[in-house]
Design a protein around this motif. Structure first.
Motif, short mmCIF file in Angstrom:
data_model
loop_
_atom_site.label_atom_id
_atom_site.label_comp_id
_atom_site.label_asym_id
_atom_site.label_seq_id
_atom_site.Cartn_x
_atom_site.Cartn_y
_atom_site.Cartn_z
N ALA A 209 0.83 -1.20 0.00
CA ALA A 209 0.00 0.00 0.00
C ALA A 209 0.86 1.25 0.00
O ALA A 209 0.63 2.20 -0.75
CB ALA A 209 -0.93 0.00 1.21
N GLY A 210 1.91 1.26 0.84
CA GLY A 210 2.80 2.40 0.87
C GLY A 210 3.50 2.62 -0.45
O GLY A 210 3.64 3.75 -0.93
N GLY A 211 3.95 1.54 -1.08
CA GLY A 211 4.61 1.65 -2.37
C GLY A 211 3.70 2.18 -3.45
O GLY A 211 4.08 3.02 -4.27
N ALA A 212 2.44 1.69 -3.47
CA ALA A 212 1.48 2.14 -4.48
C ALA A 212 1.16 3.61 -4.31
O ALA A 212 1.13 4.38 -5.28
CB ALA A 212 0.21 1.30 -4.40
N LEU A 213 0.94 4.05 -3.06
CA LEU A 213 0.61 5.44 -2.82
C LEU A 213 1.78 6.35 -3.12
O LEU A 213 1.62 7.47 -3.61
CB LEU A 213 0.16 5.63 -1.36
N THR A 214 3.00 5.88 -2.86
CA THR A 214 4.18 6.67 -3.19
C THR A 214 4.31 6.86 -4.68
O THR A 214 4.62 7.94 -5.18
CB THR A 214 5.45 5.97 -2.63
N GLN A 215 4.07 5.79 -5.45
CA GLN A 215 4.17 5.89 -6.90
C GLN A 215 3.14 6.85 -7.47
O GLN A 215 3.43 7.62 -8.39
CB GLN A 215 4.00 4.51 -7.54
N VAL A 216 1.92 6.82 -6.92
CA VAL A 216 0.89 7.74 -7.41
C VAL A 216 1.26 9.18 -7.08
O VAL A 216 1.13 10.09 -7.90
CB VAL A 216 -0.49 7.38 -6.79
N SER A 217 1.75 9.44 -5.86
CA SER A 217 2.12 10.79 -5.47
C SER A 217 3.28 11.32 -6.28
O SER A 217 3.37 12.50 -6.58
CB SER A 217 2.47 10.83 -3.98
N ALA A 218 4.21 10.44 -6.65
CA ALA A 218 5.40 10.86 -7.39
C ALA A 218 5.20 10.76 -8.89
O ALA A 218 6.16 10.75 -9.64
CB ALA A 218 6.59 10.02 -6.96
N GLY A 219 3.98 10.65 -9.36
CA GLY A 219 3.71 10.60 -10.80
C GLY A 219 3.95 9.25 -11.41
O GLY A 219 4.21 9.12 -12.59
N GLY A 220 3.88 8.19 -10.62
CA GLY A 220 4.00 6.84 -11.17
C GLY A 220 5.40 6.29 -11.11
O GLY A 220 5.63 5.15 -11.48
N ALA A 221 6.43 7.07 -10.70
CA ALA A 221 7.80 6.55 -10.65
C ALA A 221 8.00 5.74 -9.40
O ALA A 221 7.45 6.02 -8.35
CB ALA A 221 8.79 7.71 -10.68
N GLY A 222 8.85 4.73 -9.47
CA GLY A 222 9.15 3.94 -8.28
C GLY A 222 9.83 2.65 -8.63
O GLY A 222 9.76 2.17 -9.76
N GLY A 223 10.54 2.05 -7.66
CA GLY A 223 11.26 0.81 -7.90
C GLY A 223 10.38 -0.38 -7.69
O GLY A 223 9.20 -0.29 -7.40
N SER A 224 10.94 -1.56 -7.87
CA SER A 224 10.21 -2.81 -7.69
C SER A 224 9.99 -3.08 -6.21
O SER A 224 10.65 -2.49 -5.34
CB SER A 224 11.00 -3.97 -8.31
N LEU A 225 9.10 -3.99 -5.92
CA LEU A 225 8.81 -4.34 -4.54
C LEU A 225 10.01 -5.00 -3.90
O LEU A 225 10.27 -4.81 -2.71
CB LEU A 225 7.59 -5.28 -4.50
N ALA A 226 10.78 -5.76 -4.69
CA ALA A 226 11.96 -6.41 -4.13
C ALA A 226 12.95 -5.37 -3.62
O ALA A 226 13.58 -5.53 -2.57
CB ALA A 226 12.63 -7.29 -5.19
N THR A 227 13.09 -4.27 -4.35
CA THR A 227 13.99 -3.20 -3.92
C THR A 227 13.47 -2.53 -2.66
O THR A 227 14.22 -2.23 -1.73
CB THR A 227 14.13 -2.16 -5.04
N LEU A 228 12.14 -2.30 -2.62
CA LEU A 228 11.55 -1.66 -1.44
C LEU A 228 11.70 -2.51 -0.19
O LEU A 228 11.79 -1.99 0.92
CB LEU A 228 10.06 -1.37 -1.70
N LEU A 229 11.74 -3.83 -0.37
CA LEU A 229 11.77 -4.74 0.78
C LEU A 229 13.17 -5.22 1.13
O LEU A 229 13.33 -6.03 2.05
CB LEU A 229 10.89 -5.96 0.49
N SER A 230 14.20 -4.76 0.38
CA SER A 230 15.54 -5.21 0.70
C SER A 230 15.95 -4.70 2.08
O SER A 230 15.50 -3.64 2.53
CB SER A 230 16.52 -4.71 -0.36
N PRO A 231 16.82 -5.41 2.81
CA PRO A 231 17.18 -5.00 4.18
C PRO A 231 17.74 -3.58 4.25
O PRO A 231 17.39 -2.82 5.14
CB PRO A 231 18.22 -6.04 4.58
N SER A 232 18.59 -3.21 3.29
CA SER A 232 19.20 -1.88 3.36
C SER A 232 18.18 -0.78 3.20
O SER A 232 18.20 0.22 3.92
CB SER A 232 20.30 -1.76 2.30
#
Length: 402
Positions: A209-232
């Motif tokens: 949900a956070g990733g989807a809302l971030t992409q919408v707010s930023a005009g659709g840009a964003g990384g993959s879910l695997a990147t969002l969930l990586s430990p770093s």
């Protein structure tokens, strides 16, 4: 408890991100289980697919909030997103998997139960159904709804919902039989029940949900879910989430406002250019028309002689008007001023019997003054005008009634 469309409508109307997160939590199991099945059990790709599906849902929320239910849309969207992910990121592995699966299906020496073959093909057949049929199957087997609930959701009676599901199952069975997969109705419904939504990984709904809302707010840009969930990124994101969310949202707003202002500026410039061009064209047209307008003003008023056969009305005494050589106007034989002349003309129509006012005008050959007198008679509403005179300086002039 609010349903899918109510939660989505809250998000659209109030920008309530809590409602959207709750919607993701409710439907993540369906999306994740379909994605996991379609990508061959690869959990990383299944999470990426789920992220894409719910990001699409957030972008299309205004349109999708008008649907009675979202289950069928989520199912089809997951199916297509899974196919796209497999083609783009797992092409080689998918080709090998499909080759192995096809070989297994065609190998008659391998004693594989029909039920296993049914699971591997059923998703493709369901997607090919009509939208209303697919919705009925999704509500019944993926959400475990009763027929009464299905009818209420689809605006049908309970019996109509039951018949629609029966027709959809029959179409499924026939489509599978054309692929060489025969199954009883009981086995088909049991398999559909097994394909229902499973529970997604813990915490995945909030992250998606956070990733989807971030992409919408930023005009659709964003990384993959695997990147969002990586430990770093999770460690860094935890520290930046509170302040970063507002910055990202404001950045998106600024971008949209900048684009709108640029559009307004372009429109203003275009309007200014059009106005300048219109002014130039108006000046050119006025300059081109000026000689014609001066020529028209220099021409005498057009007069069409009446037929000579028109009978002469009886003229009241003193209504003979003449123009002398020196341009003086005589009423009868008395010189009159212009004001007196106009006043006398205006009084004739009301005094004439039956409204048949008439005057006789004589000229000593000065055509402009004669034309003026005739024009004033016309303005005063004189019905009959007879013109006599020696040869006026207009070759088309013929004495007679007007």
């Amino acid at each position: 408890m609010e349903n899918d469309t109510q939660l989505l409508l809250r998000y659209v109307q109030d920008r309530d991100e809590t409602a959207f997160t709750e919607l993701v939590r409710l439907r993540l199991g369906l999306v994740y289980s379909v994605a996991l099945r379609r990508v061959g059990g690869d959990t990383q790709i299944a999470e990426d697919v789920a992220q894409k599906v719910f990001s699409d849902l957030a972008r299309k929320a205004a349109v999708l909030s008008r649907r009675a239910t979202l289950t069928g849309w989520l199912y089809v969207s997951t199916h297509h997103a899974s196919a796209e992910a497999v083609r783009g990121e797992r092409r080689r592995k998918t080709r090998e998997l499909e080759s192995q699966t096809m070989q297994t299906l065609l190998d008659e020496s391998t004693p594989e139960p029909d039920l296993n073959r049914l699971r591997s093909t059923l998703d493709e057949v369901i997607v090919a159904l009509r939208d209303d049929e697919r919705e009925a199957i999704a509500l019944r087997f993926f959400e475990q709804r009763s027929f009464a609930e299905i009818g209420a959701t689809l605006r049908l009676s309970e019996e109509a919902a039951r018949k629609r599901l029966d027709r959809a199952l029959e179409k499924l069975r026939l489509a599978l039989s054309r692929r060489g997969l025969t199954s009883t109705s009981l086995a088909l419904t049991a398999t559909l029940g097994e394909l229902g939504a499973s529970t997604g990984p813990a915490g995945l709904a909030t992250q998606i949900a956070g990733g989807a809302l971030t992409q919408v707010s930023a005009g659709g840009a964003g990384g993959s879910l695997a990147t969002l969930l990586s430990p770093s990124t999770m460690v860094a994101g935890a520290a930046l989430l509170a302040g970063g969310w507002a910055v990202v949202a404001q950045h998106g707003v600024n971008q949209r406002l900048g684009a709108e202002l640029a559009g307004f500026s372009d429109q203003t410039n275009a309007i200014t250019t059009l106005r300048t061009e219109n002014s130039r064209l108006a000046r050119d047209a006025a300059e081109a028309e000026a000689p014609l307008r001066r020529w028209a003003q220099a021409q005498p008023p057009a007069m069409t002689p009446a037929p000579m056969a028109t009978p002469l009305p009886a003229l009241p005494p003193g209504t003979a008007i003449s123009v002398t050589k020196d341009g003086m106007i005589l009423w009868g034989k008395v010189p009159v001023t212009l004001d007196d002349f106009v006043s006398r003309l205006q009084s004739l129509p009301s005094a004439a019997p039956n409204g048949e006012s008439a005057v006789e005008i004589s000229s000593a050959g000065i055509f402009p003054q004669l034309a003026y007198v005739i024009d004033e008679a016309r303005k005063a509403g004189i019905k009959h005008v007879k013109v006599n005179g020696s040869r006026p300086n207009d070759p088309t002039f013929t004495p007679g009634w007007f």
